[in-house]
Scaffold this motif. Structure first.
Motif, PDB file in Angstrom:
ATOM      1  N   ASP A   1       0.797  -1.372  -0.038  1.00  0.00           N
ATOM      2  CA  ASP A   1       0.006  -0.153  -0.053  1.00  0.00           C
ATOM      3  C   ASP A   1       0.749   1.190  -0.024  1.00  0.00           C
ATOM      4  N   GLY A   2       2.432   1.138   0.459  1.00  0.00           N
ATOM      5  CA  GLY A   2       3.108   2.209   0.347  1.00  0.00           C
ATOM      6  C   GLY A   2       3.038   3.091   1.712  1.00  0.00           C
ATOM      7  N   LEU A   3       2.363   2.477   2.647  1.00  0.00           N
ATOM      8  CA  LEU A   3       2.306   2.892   3.966  1.00  0.00           C
ATOM      9  C   LEU A   3       3.498   2.602   5.055  1.00  0.00           C
ATOM     10  N   VAL A   4       4.248   1.817   4.791  1.00  0.00           N
ATOM     11  CA  VAL A   4       5.312   1.194   5.568  1.00  0.00           C
ATOM     12  C   VAL A   4       6.439   1.082   4.377  1.00  0.00           C
ATOM     13  N   ASP A   5       7.687   1.031   4.883  1.00  0.00           N
ATOM     14  CA  ASP A   5       9.140   0.828   4.308  1.00  0.00           C
ATOM     15  C   ASP A   5       9.450  -0.458   4.852  1.00  0.00           C
ATOM     16  N   ILE A   6       9.751  -1.323   4.234  1.00  0.00           N
ATOM     17  CA  ILE A   6      10.331  -2.371   4.583  1.00  0.00           C
ATOM     18  C   ILE A   6      11.982  -2.710   4.560  1.00  0.00           C
ATOM     19  N   GLU A   7      12.978  -2.787   5.341  1.00  0.00           N
ATOM     20  CA  GLU A   7      13.864  -2.547   5.069  1.00  0.00           C
ATOM     21  C   GLU A   7      14.597  -3.757   5.537  1.00  0.00           C
ATOM     22  N   GLU A   8      15.379  -4.445   4.768  1.00  0.00           N
ATOM     23  CA  GLU A   8      16.070  -5.684   4.850  1.00  0.00           C
ATOM     24  C   GLU A   8      16.963  -5.719   6.051  1.00  0.00           C
TER      25      GLU A   8
ATOM     26  N   MET B   1     -14.469  -0.340 -16.479  1.00  0.00           N
ATOM     27  CA  MET B   1     -14.013   0.172 -17.747  1.00  0.00           C
ATOM     28  C   MET B   1     -12.695  -0.211 -18.120  1.00  0.00           C
ATOM     29  N   ALA B   2     -11.900  -0.371 -17.420  1.00  0.00           N
ATOM     30  CA  ALA B   2     -10.535  -0.580 -17.385  1.00  0.00           C
ATOM     31  C   ALA B   2     -10.425  -2.002 -18.275  1.00  0.00           C
ATOM     32  N   GLY B   3     -11.466  -2.845 -18.263  1.00  0.00           N
ATOM     33  CA  GLY B   3     -11.335  -4.038 -18.792  1.00  0.00           C
ATOM     34  C   GLY B   3     -11.397  -3.846 -20.314  1.00  0.00           C
ATOM     35  N   HIS B   4     -11.667  -2.637 -20.795  1.00  0.00           N
ATOM     36  CA  HIS B   4     -11.627  -2.252 -22.382  1.00  0.00           C
ATOM     37  C   HIS B   4     -10.245  -1.892 -23.041  1.00  0.00           C
ATOM     38  N   ALA B   5      -9.285  -1.727 -21.819  1.00  0.00           N
ATOM     39  CA  ALA B   5      -8.064  -1.286 -22.200  1.00  0.00           C
ATOM     40  C   ALA B   5      -6.954  -2.343 -22.372  1.00  0.00           C
ATOM     41  N   SER B   6      -5.836  -1.999 -22.729  1.00  0.00           N
ATOM     42  CA  SER B   6      -4.712  -3.034 -22.860  1.00  0.00           C
ATOM     43  C   SER B   6      -4.252  -3.735 -21.891  1.00  0.00           C
ATOM     44  N   ALA B   7      -3.824  -4.842 -21.783  1.00  0.00           N
ATOM     45  CA  ALA B   7      -3.388  -5.604 -20.816  1.00  0.00           C
ATOM     46  C   ALA B   7      -2.111  -4.778 -19.882  1.00  0.00           C
ATOM     47  N   ASP B   8      -1.140  -3.876 -20.748  1.00  0.00           N
ATOM     48  CA  ASP B   8      -0.288  -3.210 -19.917  1.00  0.00           C
ATOM     49  C   ASP B   8      -1.040  -2.157 -19.350  1.00  0.00           C
ATOM     50  N   ALA B   9      -1.945  -1.361 -19.821  1.00  0.00           N
ATOM     51  CA  ALA B   9      -2.608  -0.188 -19.176  1.00  0.00           C
ATOM     52  C   ALA B   9      -3.503  -0.687 -17.932  1.00  0.00           C
ATOM     53  N   GLN B  10      -3.941  -2.141 -17.903  1.00  0.00           N
ATOM     54  CA  GLN B  10      -4.514  -2.685 -16.727  1.00  0.00           C
ATOM     55  C   GLN B  10      -3.663  -2.848 -15.793  1.00  0.00           C
ATOM     56  N   LYS B  11      -2.498  -3.237 -16.016  1.00  0.00           N
ATOM     57  CA  LYS B  11      -1.443  -3.489 -15.131  1.00  0.00           C
ATOM     58  C   LYS B  11      -1.005  -2.155 -14.434  1.00  0.00           C
ATOM     59  N   MET B  12      -0.890  -1.267 -15.207  1.00  0.00           N
ATOM     60  CA  MET B  12      -0.630   0.042 -14.699  1.00  0.00           C
ATOM     61  C   MET B  12      -1.557   0.603 -13.873  1.00  0.00           C
ATOM     62  N   ILE B  13      -2.645   0.598 -14.038  1.00  0.00           N
ATOM     63  CA  ILE B  13      -4.034   0.920 -13.265  1.00  0.00           C
ATOM     64  C   ILE B  13      -4.051   0.229 -11.907  1.00  0.00           C
ATOM     65  N   ALA B  14      -3.698  -1.230 -12.074  1.00  0.00           N
ATOM     66  CA  ALA B  14      -3.694  -1.949 -10.753  1.00  0.00           C
ATOM     67  C   ALA B  14      -2.642  -1.661  -9.906  1.00  0.00           C
ATOM     68  N   SER B  15      -1.272  -1.109 -10.404  1.00  0.00           N
ATOM     69  CA  SER B  15      -0.301  -0.811  -9.718  1.00  0.00           C
ATOM     70  C   SER B  15      -0.444   0.587  -8.943  1.00  0.00           C
ATOM     71  N   VAL B  16      -1.066   1.624  -9.875  1.00  0.00           N
ATOM     72  CA  VAL B  16      -1.015   2.901  -9.071  1.00  0.00           C
ATOM     73  C   VAL B  16      -2.299   3.082  -8.243  1.00  0.00           C
ATOM     74  N   ARG B  17      -3.266   1.896  -8.398  1.00  0.00           N
ATOM     75  CA  ARG B  17      -4.466   1.880  -7.383  1.00  0.00           C
ATOM     76  C   ARG B  17      -3.538   1.418  -6.070  1.00  0.00           C
ATOM     77  N   ARG B  18      -3.020   0.355  -6.055  1.00  0.00           N
ATOM     78  CA  ARG B  18      -2.283   0.219  -4.901  1.00  0.00           C
ATOM     79  C   ARG B  18      -1.699   1.087  -4.218  1.00  0.00           C
ATOM     80  N   LYS B  19      -0.814   1.821  -4.717  1.00  0.00           N
ATOM     81  CA  LYS B  19      -0.256   2.912  -4.203  1.00  0.00           C
ATOM     82  C   LYS B  19      -1.108   4.113  -3.476  1.00  0.00           C
ATOM     83  N   THR B  20      -2.148   4.243  -4.277  1.00  0.00           N
ATOM     84  CA  THR B  20      -2.967   5.194  -3.633  1.00  0.00           C
ATOM     85  C   THR B  20      -4.223   5.254  -2.824  1.00  0.00           C
TER      86      THR B  20
END
Length: 250
Positions: free
Chosen positions: A77-84, A159-178
């Motif tokens: 979610d971007g709420l914590v930083d995990i340091e090895e 609606m994102a289901g009509h976009a390309s697979a790459d666009a869908q991956k980017m949407i999923a990624s930024v959604r997790r972050k925000t």
């Protein structure tokens, strides 16, 4: 007040369990992550504060594997930083970082609505219109912000289901972050005001007219509204200010 239900009252390291952990259908790690997420969003856990696995185990009565999984969820979610070899600590997320993520999200959601307007069947458009109507009714009834956000994400995801697979991956990624950066708080505060709902009405009208450009711009405006509210909330909580050049939005 029953302290076991006061999600934000306790601090890590106390003997008090601040939220009962579900052992039923909801995974235990998700319940632990949810409790910690709320405390981070409420500023009960400060940026830079360490979230030690051992303390989580004591507080929630769980094993290390559960504590570790809960921290990974918060990391995604971007709420914590995990340091090895050091552990996890609350992220010092700045207004600039969240502002930029919402800028990206606005562009991607605008794309999703644009392609849906051009490519969706009449039956699919009808479903989107029904879902938007349900969202507007929920807002008018002042239903919980989480419900309104869930409806919003359902619409954008479809609606994102009509976009390309790459666009869908980017949407999923930024959604997790925000997803958990105060967005539900911002919407809750504005539930009885104009909020983003005028933009939703314009999306609805544009879908009816198959006006892809207007639909896309209105969808972006929904995210720009949330961007401004998130920035306002973070600034009110003492986060680092926005650069002056980034403050204006169309």
């Amino acid at each position: 007040m029953d302290k076991t239900k006061n999600h934000g009252a306790g601090r890590l390291g106390t003997s008090e369990v601040t939220e009962p952990v579900s052992l039923g259908s909801v995974p235990v790690a998700n319940a632990v992550a949810r409790s910690l997420r709320e405390r981070i969003q409420n500023n009960d856990l400060q940026p830079g504060e360490w979230l030690r696995e051992a303390r989580l185990c004591r507080e929630f009565g769980v094993g290390r594997s559960v504590a570790r999984r809960a921290l990974r969820i918060l990391g995604e979610d971007g709420l914590v930083d995990i340091e090895e070899n050091r552990g996890a600590r609350v992220s010092a997320t700045t207004v600039e970082e969240v502002f930029d993520l919402y800028e990206i999200r606005a562009a991607l959601y605008g794309l999703a609505v644009r392609v849906a307007c051009m490519r969706a069947s009449d039956a699919e458009i009808a479903n989107y219109l029904a879902d938007i109507e349900q969202l507007l009714e929920a807002a008018g009834e002042e239903q919980p912000a989480e419900r309104i956000i869930a409806l919003s994400e359902k619409i954008f995801s479809a609606m994102a289901g009509h976009a390309s697979a790459d666009a869908q991956k980017m949407i999923a990624s930024v959604r997790r972050k925000t997803r958990f950066h105060y967005s539900y708080v911002a919407l809750a505060i504005n539930a009885q005001a104009a909020g983003p709902y005028e933009h939703w009405r314009k999306v609805r009208a544009a879908l009816v007219a198959r006006d892809a450009e207007q639909a896309s711009q209105s969808a972006r405006n929904i995210l720009y509204f949330m961007q401004g509210e998130v920035a306002r909330i973070m600034l009110s909580r003492g986060s680092r200010p926005l650069a002056a050049s980034a403050a204006a939005r169309p």
